[in-house]
Design a protein around this motif. Structure first.
Motif, PDB file in Angstrom:
ATOM      1  N   LEU A 177      82.276   4.279  16.096  1.00 15.46           N
ATOM      2  CA  LEU A 177      82.675   2.957  15.620  1.00 15.46           C
ATOM      3  C   LEU A 177      83.632   2.286  16.599  1.00 15.46           C
ATOM      4  O   LEU A 177      83.498   1.085  16.881  1.00 15.46           O
ATOM      5  CB  LEU A 177      83.322   3.049  14.235  1.00 15.46           C
ATOM      6  CG  LEU A 177      83.754   1.702  13.641  1.00 15.46           C
ATOM      7  CD1 LEU A 177      82.556   0.782  13.446  1.00 15.46           C
ATOM      8  CD2 LEU A 177      84.499   1.888  12.335  1.00 15.46           C
ATOM      9  N   ALA A 235      81.526   1.040  19.441  1.00 13.66           N
ATOM     10  CA  ALA A 235      80.633  -0.044  19.028  1.00 13.66           C
ATOM     11  C   ALA A 235      81.404  -1.348  18.839  1.00 13.66           C
ATOM     12  O   ALA A 235      80.935  -2.423  19.243  1.00 13.66           O
ATOM     13  CB  ALA A 235      79.908   0.334  17.734  1.00 13.66           C
ATOM     14  N   LEU A 236      82.593  -1.284  18.249  1.00  7.90           N
ATOM     15  CA  LEU A 236      83.378  -2.495  18.033  1.00  7.90           C
ATOM     16  C   LEU A 236      83.885  -3.080  19.343  1.00  7.90           C
ATOM     17  O   LEU A 236      84.172  -4.289  19.413  1.00  7.90           O
ATOM     18  CB  LEU A 236      84.551  -2.209  17.099  1.00  7.90           C
ATOM     19  CG  LEU A 236      84.203  -2.067  15.618  1.00  7.90           C
ATOM     20  CD1 LEU A 236      85.417  -1.647  14.813  1.00  7.90           C
ATOM     21  CD2 LEU A 236      83.632  -3.373  15.058  1.00  7.90           C
ATOM     22  N   MET A 247      73.637   3.318  15.983  1.00  6.30           N
ATOM     23  CA  MET A 247      74.487   2.406  15.217  1.00  6.30           C
ATOM     24  C   MET A 247      75.348   3.169  14.216  1.00  6.30           C
ATOM     25  O   MET A 247      74.858   4.054  13.516  1.00  6.30           O
ATOM     26  CB  MET A 247      73.611   1.397  14.473  1.00  6.30           C
ATOM     27  CG  MET A 247      74.384   0.375  13.643  1.00  6.30           C
ATOM     28  SD  MET A 247      73.305  -0.852  12.859  1.00  6.30           S
ATOM     29  CE  MET A 247      72.893  -1.883  14.278  1.00  6.30           C
ATOM     30  N   PRO A 248      76.640   2.833  14.113  1.00  6.41           N
ATOM     31  CA  PRO A 248      77.455   3.385  13.038  1.00  6.41           C
ATOM     32  C   PRO A 248      76.999   2.843  11.684  1.00  6.41           C
ATOM     33  O   PRO A 248      76.463   1.734  11.597  1.00  6.41           O
ATOM     34  CB  PRO A 248      78.868   2.882  13.370  1.00  6.41           C
ATOM     35  CG  PRO A 248      78.808   2.418  14.788  1.00  6.41           C
ATOM     36  CD  PRO A 248      77.406   1.979  15.017  1.00  6.41           C
ATOM     37  N   SER A 285      82.569 -10.388  10.938  1.00  3.50           N
ATOM     38  CA  SER A 285      81.675 -10.102   9.818  1.00  3.50           C
ATOM     39  C   SER A 285      81.159 -11.425   9.261  1.00  3.50           C
ATOM     40  O   SER A 285      81.947 -12.309   8.917  1.00  3.50           O
ATOM     41  CB  SER A 285      82.434  -9.322   8.739  1.00  3.50           C
ATOM     42  OG  SER A 285      81.688  -9.239   7.543  1.00  3.50           O
ATOM     43  N   ILE A 300      78.687  -8.485  12.697  1.00  2.00           N
ATOM     44  CA  ILE A 300      78.563  -7.490  11.634  1.00  2.00           C
ATOM     45  C   ILE A 300      78.008  -8.164  10.376  1.00  2.00           C
ATOM     46  O   ILE A 300      78.434  -9.252  10.012  1.00  2.00           O
ATOM     47  CB  ILE A 300      79.945  -6.874  11.316  1.00  2.00           C
ATOM     48  CG1 ILE A 300      80.580  -6.275  12.577  1.00  2.00           C
ATOM     49  CG2 ILE A 300      79.828  -5.813  10.220  1.00  2.00           C
ATOM     50  CD1 ILE A 300      82.057  -5.968  12.427  1.00  2.00           C
ATOM     51  N   ASP A 322      74.814  -6.334  15.360  1.00  2.00           N
ATOM     52  CA  ASP A 322      75.432  -5.210  16.064  1.00  2.00           C
ATOM     53  C   ASP A 322      75.813  -4.077  15.121  1.00  2.00           C
ATOM     54  O   ASP A 322      75.734  -2.906  15.493  1.00  2.00           O
ATOM     55  CB  ASP A 322      76.672  -5.695  16.821  1.00  2.00           C
ATOM     56  CG  ASP A 322      76.320  -6.680  17.919  1.00  2.00           C
ATOM     57  OD1 ASP A 322      75.542  -6.313  18.812  1.00  2.00           O
ATOM     58  OD2 ASP A 322      76.809  -7.816  17.872  1.00  2.00           O
ATOM     59  N   LEU A 323      76.270  -4.429  13.913  1.00  2.00           N
ATOM     60  CA  LEU A 323      76.567  -3.436  12.883  1.00  2.00           C
ATOM     61  C   LEU A 323      75.947  -3.916  11.578  1.00  2.00           C
ATOM     62  O   LEU A 323      76.317  -4.976  11.069  1.00  2.00           O
ATOM     63  CB  LEU A 323      78.076  -3.254  12.692  1.00  2.00           C
ATOM     64  CG  LEU A 323      78.856  -2.550  13.795  1.00  2.00           C
ATOM     65  CD1 LEU A 323      80.342  -2.514  13.452  1.00  2.00           C
ATOM     66  CD2 LEU A 323      78.355  -1.140  14.000  1.00  2.00           C
ATOM     67  N   ALA A 353      75.587  -4.196   7.794  1.00  2.00           N
ATOM     68  CA  ALA A 353      76.591  -4.041   6.742  1.00  2.00           C
ATOM     69  C   ALA A 353      76.382  -5.117   5.685  1.00  2.00           C
ATOM     70  O   ALA A 353      75.651  -6.085   5.910  1.00  2.00           O
ATOM     71  CB  ALA A 353      77.994  -4.163   7.335  1.00  2.00           C
ATOM     72  N   ALA A 410      70.800   2.000   9.209  1.00  2.00           N
ATOM     73  CA  ALA A 410      71.781   1.937  10.298  1.00  2.00           C
ATOM     74  C   ALA A 410      71.767   3.206  11.122  1.00  2.00           C
ATOM     75  O   ALA A 410      71.756   3.167  12.363  1.00  2.00           O
ATOM     76  CB  ALA A 410      73.182   1.689   9.711  1.00  2.00           C
ATOM     77  N   TYR A 434      70.375   1.345  19.719  1.00  2.00           N
ATOM     78  CA  TYR A 434      70.462   0.041  20.396  1.00  2.00           C
ATOM     79  C   TYR A 434      69.489  -0.013  21.569  1.00  2.00           C
ATOM     80  O   TYR A 434      69.220   0.973  22.219  1.00  2.00           O
ATOM     81  CB  TYR A 434      71.886  -0.190  20.880  1.00  2.00           C
ATOM     82  CG  TYR A 434      72.884  -0.325  19.760  1.00  2.00           C
ATOM     83  CD1 TYR A 434      72.988  -1.495  19.038  1.00  2.00           C
ATOM     84  CD2 TYR A 434      73.724   0.740  19.452  1.00  2.00           C
ATOM     85  CE1 TYR A 434      73.917  -1.622  18.020  1.00  2.00           C
ATOM     86  CE2 TYR A 434      74.676   0.610  18.436  1.00  2.00           C
ATOM     87  CZ  TYR A 434      74.757  -0.565  17.723  1.00  2.00           C
ATOM     88  OH  TYR A 434      75.686  -0.685  16.717  1.00  2.00           O
TER      89      TYR A 434
END
Length: 339
Positions: A10, A13-14, A22-23, A260, A280, A310-311, A313, A334, A339
């Motif tokens: 994570l 990724a962030l 992917m987380p 997000s 996100i 990208d994430l 959620a 996920a 990627y």
């Protein structure tokens, strides 16, 4: 490619760095009734008791499969800290702000010199410490807080939207107080083991206040928090409700790592609007997750993945009645995405 722990994955990724896959996380609230039943920690008690809060946060990992643990579950503790009235929540409903505590600049002066080790925010910090003690070596420990603009609005009520346009001295003073609180709160969570910080600022929307006032009031406040967190090597995420497409560049100008976005935002378009920030989201918490089936969740998840999110959620806080199976389907998508 190396295989990373969830904590490493994570964090990388962030920051836009390469990862093995992917987380699987939610940056918005994670608790549901089915998780409460599985772990024995229920709202509203889990909002006020650090052990129960930590147990319910842990269920997001052990029951659903999220690769992080996150507290708290609501966005009213910050306003409660300063003296706003709170409507008590239930097993299915989060607590909410029922009355306000600031009318003018003299009220702001009275609230300075606060002690962050008081009230429900201290309980959240204690829950962070419990979770970090148990999972900090492997899992991301995600702290979350109401952002400064929305905190000021909770404290002042709907008059706040007029205040930022007509009374700059008062608006600046209240926002400075809220930002000072956010900095103290975030740092206390980090002291207790948080390694990721989420700023939930739902009314800090350029759609509501316009780009001019967003740039004048919101960006500097967010930047102070983001800079403070980056000094401590803590990744930051901002969530603002609604269609934030046209203000994504402004949001990113705070230096935030992740943005997000909710279901009203087109992911591909959002990706084109930012330079470095990770996008996100953005599964609809009601239509896709609460009302959906595992199969339909996988379908809508695939669309978000195809659009380049990208994430993966939820696009906002998870509805308490959301079935485990729907969230588990999102987590599966996920975890299977490279990627």
């Amino acid at each position: 490619m190396a295989e990373y722990t969830p904590k490493e994955r994570l964090a990388r990724a962030l920051r836009g760095e390469s990862v093995d896959r992917m987380p699987a996380v939610s940056v918005t609230q994670t608790a549901t009734v089915e998780q409460m039943e599985a772990c024995g920690a229920f709202w509203p008690e889990a909002n006020d008791d650090a052990e129960k809060m930590a147990a319910l946060a842990e269920a997001g990992h052990t029951v659903i499969g999220f690769e992080a643990v996150r507290v708290p579950f609501d966005i009213s503790a910050e306003a409660e800290f300063f003296g706003c009235g709170i409507k008590a929540g239930t097993k299915e409903q989060q607590p909410s702000v029922s009355s306000h505590c600031v009318k003018d600049i003299s009220d702001v002066e009275k609230l300075k010199g606060f002690d962050i080790n008081q009230g429900r925010v201290a309980t959240v910090c204690d829950a962070v410490k419990i979770l970090a003690g148990k999972y900090g070596a492997e899992l991301p420990i995600m702290g979350s807080m109401l952002g400064p603009f929305s905190l000021a609005q909770h404290m002042n009520g709907d008059d706040w939207f007029m205040a930022i346009m007509t009374d700059e001295a008062f608006a600046t003073a209240l926002l400075d107080l809220a930002t000072e609180f956010n900095l103290a709160y975030a740092n206390k969570m980090v002291d207790n083991g948080a390694d990721t910080m989420v700023i939930i600022d739902p009314t800090a929307s350029a759609m509501l206040i316009g780009d001019e006032y967003y740039n004048k009031f919101v960006v500097p406040a967010h930047k102070k928090i983001v800079d403070a967190m980056h000094e401590r090597d803590v990744a930051t995420v901002i969530h603002i409700c609604g269609d934030t497409t046209m203000s994504l560049e402004l949001m990113e100008s705070s230096g935030v790592d992740g943005i997000s976005v909710d279901q009203s935002v087109d992911v591909a378009n959002a990706k084109s609007k930012v330079d470095k920030a990770v996008i996100i989201g953005n599964l609809d918490p009601v239509a896709a997750l609460w009302k959906g089936t595992p199969e339909s969740v996988k379908d809508v998840s695939q669309k978000a993945l195809d659009a380049g999110v990208d994430l993966l959620a939820p696009g906002c806080g998870i509805v308490s009645k959301t079935p485990n199976a729907a969230l588990q389907a999102m987590v599966e998508m996920a975890k299977n995405h490279k990627y």
